[in-house]
Structure formats: C-alpha cells, structure tokens
Design an enzyme around this catalytic site. Sequence first.
Site, PDB file in Angstrom:
ATOM      1  CE1 TYR A  98      -4.488  -1.006   0.248  1.00 14.46           C
ATOM      2  CE2 TYR A  98      -3.309  -2.964   0.983  1.00 14.46           C
ATOM      3  CZ  TYR A  98      -4.457  -2.363   0.491  1.00 14.46           C
ATOM      4  OH  TYR A  98      -5.570  -3.119   0.249  1.00 14.46           O
ATOM      5  CD  GLU A 140      -6.770  -5.917   1.342  1.00  9.41           C
ATOM      6  OE1 GLU A 140      -5.536  -5.747   1.394  1.00  9.41           O
ATOM      7  OE2 GLU A 140      -7.504  -5.268   0.564  1.00  9.41           O
ATOM      8  NE  ARG A 205      -5.531 -13.236 -16.643  1.00  6.94           N
ATOM      9  CZ  ARG A 205      -4.315 -12.685 -16.574  1.00  6.94           C
ATOM     10  NH1 ARG A 205      -3.718 -12.530 -15.409  1.00  6.94           N
ATOM     11  NH2 ARG A 205      -3.693 -12.281 -17.662  1.00  6.94           N
ATOM     12  CE1 TYR A 207     -10.215 -19.063 -15.445  1.00  7.27           C
ATOM     13  CE2 TYR A 207      -8.126 -19.000 -14.248  1.00  7.27           C
ATOM     14  CZ  TYR A 207      -8.866 -18.770 -15.397  1.00  7.27           C
ATOM     15  OH  TYR A 207      -8.263 -18.226 -16.498  1.00  7.27           O
ATOM     16  N   GLY A 276     -20.494 -18.118 -16.717  1.00  8.63           N
ATOM     17  CA  GLY A 276     -21.044 -17.654 -15.434  1.00  8.63           C
ATOM     18  C   GLY A 276     -21.818 -18.738 -14.714  1.00  8.63           C
ATOM     19  CB  THR A 278     -18.141 -21.715 -12.660  1.00  6.66           C
ATOM     20  OG1 THR A 278     -17.976 -20.291 -12.687  1.00  6.66           O
ATOM     21  CG2 THR A 278     -17.581 -22.322 -13.933  1.00  6.66           C
ATOM     22  N   PRO A 279     -20.347 -20.602 -10.564  1.00  6.12           N
ATOM     23  CG  PRO A 279     -20.869 -18.339 -10.243  1.00  6.12           C
ATOM     24  CD  PRO A 279     -20.180 -19.268 -11.181  1.00  6.12           C
ATOM     25  CB  VAL A 386     -18.220  -8.589 -12.031  1.00  3.93           C
ATOM     26  CG1 VAL A 386     -17.776  -8.038 -13.378  1.00  3.93           C
ATOM     27  CG2 VAL A 386     -19.477  -7.891 -11.546  1.00  3.93           C
ATOM     28  N   GLY A 388     -14.554 -10.065 -13.952  1.00  9.03           N
ATOM     29  CA  GLY A 388     -13.562  -9.115 -14.433  1.00  9.03           C
ATOM     30  C   GLY A 388     -13.399  -8.105 -13.333  1.00  9.03           C
ATOM     31  CB  SER A 389     -11.493  -4.981 -12.900  1.00  9.80           C
ATOM     32  OG  SER A 389     -10.295  -5.532 -12.441  1.00  9.80           O
TER      33      SER A 389
HETATM   34  C1  FAD Z   1     -14.234 -13.673  -9.268  1.00 11.76           C
HETATM   35  C2  FAD Z   1     -13.948 -14.236 -10.643  1.00 11.76           C
HETATM   36  C3  FAD Z   1     -14.317 -15.531 -10.955  1.00 11.76           C
HETATM   37  C4  FAD Z   1     -14.072 -16.049 -12.226  1.00 11.76           C
HETATM   38  N1  FAD Z   1     -14.458 -17.334 -12.510  1.00 11.76           N
HETATM   39  C5  FAD Z   1     -14.232 -17.851 -13.735  1.00 11.76           C
HETATM   40  C6  FAD Z   1     -14.633 -19.190 -14.049  1.00 11.76           C
HETATM   41  O1  FAD Z   1     -15.194 -19.904 -13.228  1.00 11.76           O
HETATM   42  N2  FAD Z   1     -14.360 -19.663 -15.292  1.00 11.76           N
HETATM   43  C7  FAD Z   1     -13.741 -18.885 -16.243  1.00 11.76           C
HETATM   44  O2  FAD Z   1     -13.518 -19.368 -17.367  1.00 11.76           O
HETATM   45  N3  FAD Z   1     -13.366 -17.608 -15.972  1.00 11.76           N
HETATM   46  C8  FAD Z   1     -13.576 -17.090 -14.743  1.00 11.76           C
HETATM   47  N4  FAD Z   1     -13.164 -15.805 -14.458  1.00 11.76           N
HETATM   48  C9  FAD Z   1     -12.442 -15.037 -15.488  1.00 11.76           C
HETATM   49  C10 FAD Z   1     -10.925 -15.363 -15.420  1.00 11.76           C
HETATM   50  O3  FAD Z   1     -10.410 -14.911 -14.178  1.00 11.76           O
HETATM   51  C11 FAD Z   1     -10.107 -14.685 -16.515  1.00 11.76           C
HETATM   52  O4  FAD Z   1     -10.409 -13.312 -16.540  1.00 11.76           O
HETATM   53  C12 FAD Z   1     -10.354 -15.269 -17.882  1.00 11.76           C
HETATM   54  O5  FAD Z   1     -10.029 -16.663 -17.880  1.00 11.76           O
HETATM   55  C13 FAD Z   1      -9.481 -14.565 -18.933  1.00 11.76           C
HETATM   56  O6  FAD Z   1      -8.138 -14.640 -18.539  1.00 11.76           O
HETATM   57  P1  FAD Z   1      -6.987 -14.776 -19.629  1.00 11.76           P
HETATM   58  O7  FAD Z   1      -5.663 -14.720 -18.962  1.00 11.76           O
HETATM   59  O8  FAD Z   1      -7.243 -15.937 -20.509  1.00 11.76           O
HETATM   60  O9  FAD Z   1      -7.215 -13.476 -20.492  1.00 11.76           O
HETATM   61  P2  FAD Z   1      -6.333 -12.158 -20.449  1.00 11.76           P
HETATM   62  O10 FAD Z   1      -5.007 -12.427 -21.057  1.00 11.76           O
HETATM   63  O11 FAD Z   1      -6.384 -11.606 -19.096  1.00 11.76           O
HETATM   64  O12 FAD Z   1      -7.167 -11.262 -21.446  1.00 11.76           O
HETATM   65  C14 FAD Z   1      -8.438 -10.764 -21.059  1.00 11.76           C
HETATM   66  C15 FAD Z   1      -9.023  -9.978 -22.211  1.00 11.76           C
HETATM   67  O13 FAD Z   1      -8.181  -8.880 -22.505  1.00 11.76           O
HETATM   68  C16 FAD Z   1      -7.905  -8.841 -23.880  1.00 11.76           C
HETATM   69  N5  FAD Z   1      -6.550  -8.323 -24.121  1.00 11.76           N
HETATM   70  C17 FAD Z   1      -5.385  -8.855 -23.671  1.00 11.76           C
HETATM   71  N6  FAD Z   1      -4.346  -8.137 -24.136  1.00 11.76           N
HETATM   72  C18 FAD Z   1      -4.873  -7.151 -24.897  1.00 11.76           C
HETATM   73  C19 FAD Z   1      -4.330  -6.107 -25.671  1.00 11.76           C
HETATM   74  N7  FAD Z   1      -3.013  -5.913 -25.738  1.00 11.76           N
HETATM   75  N8  FAD Z   1      -5.186  -5.295 -26.320  1.00 11.76           N
HETATM   76  C20 FAD Z   1      -6.523  -5.466 -26.254  1.00 11.76           C
HETATM   77  N9  FAD Z   1      -7.096  -6.448 -25.550  1.00 11.76           N
HETATM   78  C21 FAD Z   1      -6.281  -7.267 -24.877  1.00 11.76           C
HETATM   79  C22 FAD Z   1      -8.001 -10.288 -24.350  1.00 11.76           C
HETATM   80  O14 FAD Z   1      -8.304 -10.379 -25.731  1.00 11.76           O
HETATM   81  C23 FAD Z   1      -9.133 -10.810 -23.501  1.00 11.76           C
HETATM   82  O15 FAD Z   1     -10.374 -10.558 -24.103  1.00 11.76           O
HETATM   83  C24 FAD Z   1     -13.418 -15.262 -13.204  1.00 11.76           C
HETATM   84  C25 FAD Z   1     -13.021 -13.951 -12.876  1.00 11.76           C
HETATM   85  C26 FAD Z   1     -13.282 -13.439 -11.620  1.00 11.76           C
HETATM   86  C27 FAD Z   1     -12.849 -12.042 -11.292  1.00 11.76           C
HETATM   87  C1  HEM Z   2      -6.386   2.216  -1.258  1.00  9.74           C
HETATM   88  C2  HEM Z   2      -5.727   1.393  -2.056  1.00  9.74           C
HETATM   89  C3  HEM Z   2      -6.337   0.523  -3.105  1.00  9.74           C
HETATM   90  C4  HEM Z   2      -7.553   0.615  -3.710  1.00  9.74           C
HETATM   91  C5  HEM Z   2      -8.653   1.634  -3.462  1.00  9.74           C
HETATM   92  C6  HEM Z   2      -7.657  -0.481  -4.656  1.00  9.74           C
HETATM   93  C7  HEM Z   2      -8.748  -0.712  -5.459  1.00  9.74           C
HETATM   94  C8  HEM Z   2      -8.884  -1.799  -6.298  1.00  9.74           C
HETATM   95  C9  HEM Z   2     -10.048  -2.091  -7.100  1.00  9.74           C
HETATM   96  C10 HEM Z   2     -11.309  -1.222  -7.194  1.00  9.74           C
HETATM   97  C11 HEM Z   2      -9.814  -3.234  -7.754  1.00  9.74           C
HETATM   98  C12 HEM Z   2     -10.773  -3.966  -8.700  1.00  9.74           C
HETATM   99  C13 HEM Z   2     -11.553  -4.963  -7.861  1.00  9.74           C
HETATM  100  C14 HEM Z   2     -12.570  -5.738  -8.654  1.00  9.74           C
HETATM  101  O1  HEM Z   2     -12.221  -6.763  -9.212  1.00  9.74           O
HETATM  102  O2  HEM Z   2     -13.697  -5.299  -8.720  1.00  9.74           O
HETATM  103  C15 HEM Z   2      -8.515  -3.695  -7.375  1.00  9.74           C
HETATM  104  C16 HEM Z   2      -7.908  -4.821  -7.857  1.00  9.74           C
HETATM  105  C17 HEM Z   2      -6.572  -5.087  -7.718  1.00  9.74           C
HETATM  106  N1  HEM Z   2      -5.692  -4.429  -6.897  1.00  9.74           N
HETATM  107 FE1  HEM Z   2      -6.124  -2.891  -5.673  1.00  9.74          FE
HETATM  108  N2  HEM Z   2      -6.509  -1.215  -4.602  1.00  9.74           N
HETATM  109  C18 HEM Z   2      -5.677  -0.636  -3.675  1.00  9.74           C
HETATM  110  C19 HEM Z   2      -4.432  -1.078  -3.322  1.00  9.74           C
HETATM  111  C20 HEM Z   2      -3.748  -2.064  -3.974  1.00  9.74           C
HETATM  112  C21 HEM Z   2      -2.403  -2.452  -3.680  1.00  9.74           C
HETATM  113  C22 HEM Z   2      -1.528  -1.885  -2.565  1.00  9.74           C
HETATM  114  C23 HEM Z   2      -2.066  -3.436  -4.565  1.00  9.74           C
HETATM  115  C24 HEM Z   2      -0.741  -4.165  -4.654  1.00  9.74           C
HETATM  116  C25 HEM Z   2       0.281  -3.800  -5.319  1.00  9.74           C
HETATM  117  C26 HEM Z   2      -3.221  -3.674  -5.409  1.00  9.74           C
HETATM  118  C27 HEM Z   2      -3.310  -4.627  -6.406  1.00  9.74           C
HETATM  119  C28 HEM Z   2      -4.471  -4.985  -7.061  1.00  9.74           C
HETATM  120  C29 HEM Z   2      -4.539  -6.054  -8.029  1.00  9.74           C
HETATM  121  C30 HEM Z   2      -3.389  -6.920  -8.485  1.00  9.74           C
HETATM  122  C31 HEM Z   2      -5.891  -6.129  -8.431  1.00  9.74           C
HETATM  123  C32 HEM Z   2      -6.515  -7.128  -9.421  1.00  9.74           C
HETATM  124  C33 HEM Z   2      -6.757  -6.526 -10.752  1.00  9.74           C
HETATM  125  C34 HEM Z   2      -5.541  -6.480 -11.618  1.00  9.74           C
HETATM  126  O3  HEM Z   2      -4.654  -7.329 -11.523  1.00  9.74           O
HETATM  127  O4  HEM Z   2      -5.495  -5.561 -12.464  1.00  9.74           O
HETATM  128  N3  HEM Z   2      -4.213  -2.841  -5.011  1.00  9.74           N
HETATM  129  N4  HEM Z   2      -7.956  -2.819  -6.486  1.00  9.74           N
END
Ligand code: FAD
Ligand code: HEM
Length: 407
Positions: A98, A140, A205, A207, A276, A278-279, A386, A388-389
């Site tokens: 942080y 956390e 990632r 899952y 979606g 899976t859960p 969701v 994704g983020s």
């Molecule tokens: C809480 C949670 C639960 C999940 N559960 C599941 C699950 O049960 N099963 C499941 O299959 N997935 C699940 N997911 C989604 C999973 O975590 C991944 O996000 C997914 O598998 C895609 O990851 P990846 O590394 O293959 O894609 P990534 O490499 O992360 O790419 C993601 C997207 O970004 C795009 N991208 C990458 N690079 C670029 C670039 N340079 N320019 C433009 N676009 C780009 C890709 O084309 C792709 O569409 C879950 C996610 C969350 C947050």
């Molecule tokens: C006040 C401080 C912080 C805030 C408000 C914050 C906020 C967030 C939010 C909104 C997300 C998206 C959550 C979602 O999936 O919906 C996220 C994800 C994430 N955060 Fe933070 N965060 C903070 C600090 C940090 C720190 C200290 C780290 C570590 C270096 C960190 C690393 C990540 C990572 C790795 C993700 C997952 C998404 C990704 O990989 O891009 N965050 N955070």
Amino acid sequence: MLSAQSREIVTATLPVVREHVVAIATRFYGRMLGENPELLNVFNRGNQASGEQRKALAGSVVAYAAHLVGQGQEIPLDAVISRIAHKHVSLGITPEQYTIVGRYLMGAVKEVLGEAVTPEVAAAWDEVYWLFAVKLIAIETRMYQDLHADPGRIYAPWVVTGRVEEAEDAVSLLLAPESGPVPHHLAGQYVTVALEMADGVRQGRQYTVSRAAGHEALRITVRRVRGTDGTPDGEVSTLLTTTTKVGDQVWVTPPVGDIALAEGAGPVVLASAGIGVTPMMAMLEHLAERSPDRPVAFVHADRSPARHALAQEAQRLGGRLESFTSTLFYEQDAPEGARAGLVDPDAVPAYPDADFYLCGPLPFMRDVRTSLLRRGVDTGRIRFEVFGSDLWTSGADRLPVPEQAAS
Ligand SMILES: Cc1cc2nc3c(=O)[nH]c(=O)nc-3n(C[C@H](O)[C@H](O)[C@H](O)COP(=O)(O)OP(=O)(O)OC[C@H]3O[C@@H](n4cnc5c(N)ncnc54)[C@H](O)[C@@H]3O)c2cc1C
Ligand code: HEM
C-alpha cells in the site's frame, strides 16, 4: 472521516482529478510497474491492456473521495470494499504494498496535474488514499488471519489431478494441494490460479470453484477466451484449456469471495449466462446435499447447447432437489424444451422471498436485475459476481454496460 481542511480541498479539486483519472492511472501503472518489476507478477496484464480495467484502482479512490465529501452516488460502499478486499487477498496483496501504490499514485497525480497540486492539495488526497487503504488493510489482515495465510506467500503448489473437456472451449481441471488437505470453500467462492508465462512473468487469474466443498480436489471450469477483432487470445485461459495436463503443477491461493450462497430456508434463484454457470454449479450441489427442501429456480443462457458447460450435471443435481425448475435459452440450436434466442429477463422468477444470484456478462446481469427490481424484488436480495474488474466507479449497484465480462 476527512479533516475539515482536506474536505474543502478535495471538494474543490475533485472535478479536475476525476477528469484526468485515465491519464493518472496510465502514468501510475507505467511508472510503478517500470520501477518495481516484481509487481508484474501481481497485476493482471490483460487488464492493463484494456483502458477501462486499468482505471479500477485510481477510479475507486476518486469515487471514495466523492463519497467522503458527500458527492458520491449512493454506492453500497461496504459491499464494494468487501469485494476489493477479497480480490486483494486472493492475490496476496501485502500492507507494505500500500505504501508503494500510494507513493506512485500521488506521484502520478502530481505529474498529470502539475502546479495545481500544491503541498496542501497533495496532503488532502494522501489523506483520502490512506483512509481507504486503512479500511482495506484492516479487512485483509483479518482475512489472512482467518485463512492462516501469510500474504507474502499466498500461493501454494498444487497439482492437476484430472481434466475433463466439458463443452466447446470449456475444460474442467481438478486441483489438489501438493501437501495438506483441500481447503474448505463456500459455494460461489473462487481461487486464483497462476502460471508462468513464456516470458517468465507469473500471471494469476480467478476461477470459481465449480462444485461444492467436500471433494478430494477442487474443480474449476475454464472457458478459453479467444481474441476477437485483433485482440489477442486470453493468456491464462488458453494455457489452462489447451496445454495444462494431469500431473502439471500450478500455483493456487486459498478460496475467497464474498458472493457465496447464504444459508437460509427460502427459495433460491440462480441466473447465469455462459461460463457464469460455475458458481451456480457449486451452489446447486451444495443445495442438493445440504438443503434439498429449498425451492430452486435455475435460468441459464448460452450461445448453443454445445457451449453449455456442465449442462447435464445441473439437471442431475436439480433432480435431487424437492422443487427444481430449469429454464434454458440458446441463441442457436435450441432443442425441444429450451427457449430460442437471448434470455428473456422476465423468465427469471421474481419470488419476493428468494435469494438471487446472478453471474454472466454485465448486460445480461443488468437486464435481469432491472427486471427483478421492476417486479418488486428487494435490491438487497440480489447478488452478482463479475468475472472481471468490477467497473463499480460508475455505480456497483447500477451494473453499467462494460466491455469485459463472462462470455
Ligand atoms: C471472481 C472471478 C471468478 C471467475 N471465474 C471464472 C470461471 O469460473 N471460469 C472462467 O472461465 N473464468 C472465470 N473468471 C475469469 C478469469 O479470471 C479470466 O479473466 C479469464 O479466464 C481470462 O483470462 P486470460 O488470462 O485468458 O485473459 P487475459 O489475457 O487476461 O485477457 C483478457 C481480455 O483482454 C484482452 N486483451 C489482452 N491483451 C490485450 C491487448 N493488448 N489489447 C486489447 N485487448 C487485450 C483479451 O483479448 C481478452 O479478451 C473469473 C473472474 C473473476 C474475477
Ligand atoms: C487504497 C488502495 C487501493 C484501492 C482503493 C484499490 C482498489 C482496487 C479495485 C477497485 C480493484 C478492482 C476490484 C474488482 O475486481 O472489482 C482492485 C484490484 C486489484 N488491486 Fe487494488 N486497490 C488498492 C491497493 C492495492 C495495492 C496496494 C495493490 C498491490 C500492489 C493492489 C493490487 C491490485 C490487483 C493486483 C488487483 C486485481 C486486478 C488487476 O490485476 O489488475 N491494489 N484494487
């Protein structure tokens, strides 16, 4: 609470910070990851590549600032903070990180806004950041304690003990720790699975565990993300679905996630689309084993039956419940008994006393949620995951239309 002086400054500077949040986020990540390459293993570089996702961290600080000065949308703050904390714990974010993030975030604000950032302005925004950070760190820390986990060593070596081709572009992997028991999870929770990429960077990632607790291995079900219109294939999902085989080692973090099935006696409505599902599978199995008397309505939408993962298993589990309805929508090749086309949100039953769980692309969840609210369901009864983020900066309870979601 924000100090009176900071409150005034934040109120005055909020519009300009908000306007430049994308530039701030871009500068922040660029510098922080450039100067701290070990963090490349922590952040999701797929998210980095897509502008909207990159905005999540900085955007959330801006939204929190708006909340502190009474200009925020009515966001469900506790739920949002809980969601972020679970995601952070799943990635092993440490309190020390942080300080790094805070430094680079404030550095980016100063670089982008230049002389407008006087020492007083910097101090006021630093206060906002740390108010948010302290809240997250506290939750956390408690979660790490409950999990008996050290955030700096959150990943453990696990081994792939099974692999099943479930549907077109969807594969289930059975995962077990190399040593020790399989950790308990609540139905609906997820793990982070990390693999080393060809360039040596580790990428994790999330899952969702796709069956209930109590098995000798956790099961995840992964949909292969294929690139479209010139975007690359998903890095981790492609490897997991095409290359990973039984006997391989993967790195896994303990199950977390705040959208877990709540215990109760009333009806449960599960509405999912695509991967979606899976859960819902974990929840269905949990209900079949623990509460078969709870009425369950399952509504699922998919592109075609061939892409519908775990379809037979859902019906099998439903058969173990005393009251189970299943409504399936397929855009193509809908068989008899299923409905053709996109989901009709009004087909999701709006029982007033039910718990609702939604998971799928954001437009799907938004439409279902809107329909449920229109039909009188209380907003607090609807939970959604969701894949994704979460773009919660535009209002987590409003489900904006975003780019990324399950498909
Ligand atoms: C809480 C949670 C639960 C999940 N559960 C599941 C699950 O049960 N099963 C499941 O299959 N997935 C699940 N997911 C989604 C999973 O975590 C991944 O996000 C997914 O598998 C895609 O990851 P990846 O590394 O293959 O894609 P990534 O490499 O992360 O790419 C993601 C997207 O970004 C795009 N991208 C990458 N690079 C670029 C670039 N340079 N320019 C433009 N676009 C780009 C890709 O084309 C792709 O569409 C879950 C996610 C969350 C947050
Ligand atoms: C006040 C401080 C912080 C805030 C408000 C914050 C906020 C967030 C939010 C909104 C997300 C998206 C959550 C979602 O999936 O919906 C996220 C994800 C994430 N955060 Fe933070 N965060 C903070 C600090 C940090 C720190 C200290 C780290 C570590 C270096 C960190 C690393 C990540 C990572 C790795 C993700 C997952 C998404 C990704 O990989 O891009 N965050 N955070």
